[in-house]
Design a protein around this motif. Structure first.
Motif: not given
Lengths: 376, 400
Positions: A27, A31, A35-36, A38-40, A42-44, B217-218, B394-396, B400
């Motif tokens: 990752y 964030p 782009h996708p 970055g979204t991943r 950010e999600n994390l 996507d966001r 999800d994988e993330a 954690l």
């Protein structure tokens, strides 16, 4: 090695290191990128934020990731001062960590009015003491939860409750030594700003957070891309945030069982030290379970801890952040002579065997130093 | 002994006649779903009351979860004792200590439903009151505005002592009024409209129009997060993501700029109606508020509304923007709604949108478009997902 300097820093938990490495590898995108990838990232980052919030009973948007506690404390205190125009008054204790103490001294030199609260000989600060220090233009009370040198616990909930009657006064708490050892509920304790650090809870250096009740309480110290609700610019470190969230979760989950365990070991150590000649043991009423503070009344502590280190037992003189100063400011703040102060700080994984090893090393160090005639 | 159960009082349900059973069982189901994170929690119903039994779950956290469930007027911690005076005294005493740890004013209200119980309710009021005061020197009596009202009900199966009443959300249990299809944009208004629809017992489906690559996507994630937040008040939201790019580009090419938004809204309604019909849903919902923007004037609504015969509900129609924002903050959607990602309504937005579009002209302009084809294609390619209150793993999460 028997490592009993956990208030200075802890060994990173292998699970935290593994998560950090995996996150830093998979990752790595920024964030804030659209782009996708970055979204991943950010999600994390947001999941880590949510987890930190849940552990401290805060809301995710209240969590501002920082490079550690020094930055968080500086942001809380200087950020509050910068947010005010006109006269600024702050209330702070004399026994805070240097990152609070020096920041307040600096502000004082810039013209900010600071009231310094002195604890009594047991290290206590009382609610009336804080309340009577308040002025019309007081904007901040800063008070640590657990003292890093003595383990004394300050009455945060009570002060927070009292400050509910003073809506213009923000309440900052340095929770670095308390996290995972002495419970504190951000949503209930009446705290507006709360500092935590990763490397004191088996996380990594360079990670920490400031919990901020309302972003409008502060002005940022670092300007730039406006990350972290505009309070802390700089590319967000998703992997660092993950390591902090994981370390906090593991520490908090273990906390319930381990507090009594650490308390028992600390009492054992204190009992042992009380029976040693020329040792003064600090025994405050309200104290954290993991810190024992004592002083060698007739000796310089430094050769003594070196002698212990030769036997692979690591303890320290007072706080590492204050180790360059002569004597302990915290002890002096309590009206005590801290020139011989030593600190033994445990963690949840400290065992009874470790404590036995500590005692043996102490006895041998005593003998060795006396034999060498090095009693200074 | 601690307050080990919560007594839930129904909102509005008492007036529902024969449907009452249905409402009660629906509320119980919704409560169980909301409290599923504590597997030890159980529920039961008796004498027109719903009880939540904590079995060790943290009371304050359970209470805070119940404050997200529609159909609850209020709830109180409750203890049940045997039909025995001493047992009631001790329960009332413990309840006082738990609810007023620092002391305060109390009032005791006894109802003796089981008339076989030998002591009358007035007499019991006094006996319980004096027992509590004896054991709690820092408490006094105030019958008008007490800090704690101890309600004691003497029933056939035992005596119930409750205190520390908290308000619920009111409304009807989600699922008792059928289903509605919410047009969910990602802005501030539509989630609030969804909340109010759920408050009146509707189960929500939501439709979102996505225009990749113009919306990213966001923007989509934001809509999912909003749906997830709404799901916390109900039983999950079925979200339909409709690919809108082709339709939007066709409109942009064909229709004069200042009518574009009107035509676009007409297409959205057609698509939402088509999906609703597939799902056997009989109402559409929007976050429109009268006069807020060009497409929400009476003339615009008239022109847009022409394309559907389904009831189009607008829960926010008379609300001011500030009221909507305040409610969005209360229900926890505001922070997500204001994230700055482009949605399809702001794409290609003309600077001189008509506030009084002429319905006939609009219909004429769009008549050059292959209307049915565009609608069918979008509906066919819609992606449907079921959004629950809990974020799916999800994988993330493993990190954690």
């Amino acid at each position: 090695m028997i490592y009993l300097d956990n208030s200075a820093s802890t060994r990173p938990d292998p699970a935290v290191l593994a998560s950090y490495q995996a996150a830093a590898d998979a990752y790595f995108a920024n964030p804030a990128s659209l782009h996708p990838e970055g979204t991943r990232a950010e999600n994390l980052l947001e999941k880590a934020r949510k987890q930190v919030a849940a552990q401290l009973r805060a809301e995710p948007f209240e969590v501002i990731f920082t490079s550690g506690a020094t930055e968080a404390n500086n942001t809380a205190i200087q950020g509050t001062a910068k947010n005010k125009t006109g006269r600024v008054h702050m209330v702070v204790t004399t026994v805070e960590h240097p990152s609070v103490h020096e920041t307040c001294l600096h502000l004082e030199s810039q013209g900010v009015d600071i009231t310094w609260l002195h604890p009594d000989q047991d290290g206590r600060i009382t609610v009336p003491q804080v309340e009577s220090a308040l002025k019309d233009h007081t904007c901040l009370v800063s008070m640590m939860h657990v003292n890093n040198e003595t383990g004394v616990v300050f009455p945060i909930e009570e002060v927070g409750g009292m400050l509910q009657h003073y809506p213009n006064v923000a309440f900052h708490v340095d929770h670095v030594q308390g996290a995972g050892r002495v419970p504190l509920d951000f949503s209930e304790a009446g705290v507006d700003l709360l500092t935590i650090s990763g490397h004191k809870i088996h996380g990594l250096k360079g990670t920490g957070a400031l919990l901020v009740r309302k972003a409008s309480l502060l002005k940022p110290l670092l300007h730039g891309g406006g990350q972290e609700a505009g309070l802390r610019s700089g590319t967000a470190d998703a992997a660092g945030a993950v390591s902090l969230a994981k370390a906090l979760r593991l520490t908090m989950e273990a906390a319930g069982d381990k507090q009594q365990h650490m308390r028992r070991l600390s009492l054992d150590i204190q009992q042992f030290l009380l029976e040693r000649p020329d040792v003064f043991v600090l025994q405050p009423g309200e104290s954290a379970p993991h810190i024992t503070a004592a002083a060698l009344t007739t000796r310089n502590p430094e050769p003594f801890i070196q002698a212990m280190a030769e036997q692979d037992v690591i303890i320290s003189t007072t706080s590492a952040c204050s180790s360059k100063a002569a004597g302990s400011r915290v002890w002096k703040g309590m009206g005590l002579d801290g020139s011989g102060a030593v600190r033994i700080s445990l963690t949840s994984s400290t065992t009874e065997e470790d404590v036995e090893g500590f005692k043996q090393a102490w006895l041998q160090a005593e003998e060795k130093i006396i034999k060498a005639g090095a009693a200074l | 002994m601690k307050a080990d159960s919560l007594l839930i009082r129904y909102a509005e349900l008492s007036v529902k006649g024969k449907n009452r059973k249905k409402f009660e069982s629906r509320l119980e189901k919704n409560v169980r779903k909301k409290l599923a994170v504590w597997p030890e929690v159980t529920t039961s119903r008796s004498f027109g009351r719903l009880y939540v039994h904590l079995n060790g779950a943290p009371r304050l956290e359970v209470e805070s979860a119940l404050q997200d469930v529609f159909g609850i007027a209020s709830f109180s911690p409750v203890m049940r004792t045997e039909l025995d005076e001493e047992a009631v005294f001790s329960a009332a005493d413990l309840m006082t200590k738990e609810m007023l740890p620092g002391g305060g004013t109390i009032k005791v209200s006894v109802r003796r439903i089981e008339k076989q119980f030998p002591v009358g309710s007035q007499e019991m009021n006094q006996r319980i009151g004096s027992a509590v005061l004896r054991n709690n020197p820092s408490c006094t009596v105030d019958v008008h505005q007490p800090d704690l009202e101890l309600k004691v009900e003497i029933r056939t199966d035992g005596i119930y002592v409750s205190g520390g009443q908290k308000p619920g959300l009111g409304g009807l249990p989600v699922g008792t009024s059928g289903r509605g299809m919410l047009l969910l944009s990602g802005g501030i208004d539509s989630p609030v409209a969804g909340y109010y629809a759920m408050k009146r017992g509707l189960t929500l489906d939501a439709v979102h129009f996505h225009s990749p690559p113009y919306t990213n996507d966001r923007a989509l994630q934001k809509v999912k997060d909003l749906a997830r937040r709404l799901a916390a008040y109900g039983v999950g939201v079925r979200l339909h993501i409709v690919p809108f790019t082709a339709c939007q580009l066709a409109i942009h090419q064909q229709v004069p700029d200042n009518c574009e938004i009107t035509v676009m809204r007409r297409f959205m309604l057609r698509m939402a109606e088509a999906i609703a019909a597939q799902q056997d849903i009989k109402a559409l919902l929007t976050g429109e508020s009268l006069g807020q923007v060009a497409s929400q004037t009476i003339d615009s609504m008239y022109a847009i509304n022409q394309v559907t015969t389904m009831p189009l509900l607008r829960p926010l129609i008379t609300m001011d923007k500030m009221e909507v924002i305040a409610q969005a903050e209360r229900i926890g959607t505001y922070a997500t709604s204001i994230l700055p990602f482009e949605d399809c309504c702001t794409l290609f937005l003309a600077s001189d949108v008509k506030t009084r579009p002429n319905a006939e002209k609009v219909a004429y302009y769009e008549s050059f478009l292959p209307i049915q084809e565009l609608v069918d294609e979008a509906v066919e390619n819609a992606e449907t997902m079921y959004i629950q209150a809990e974020q799916p793993a999800d994988e993330a999460d493993d990190l954690l």
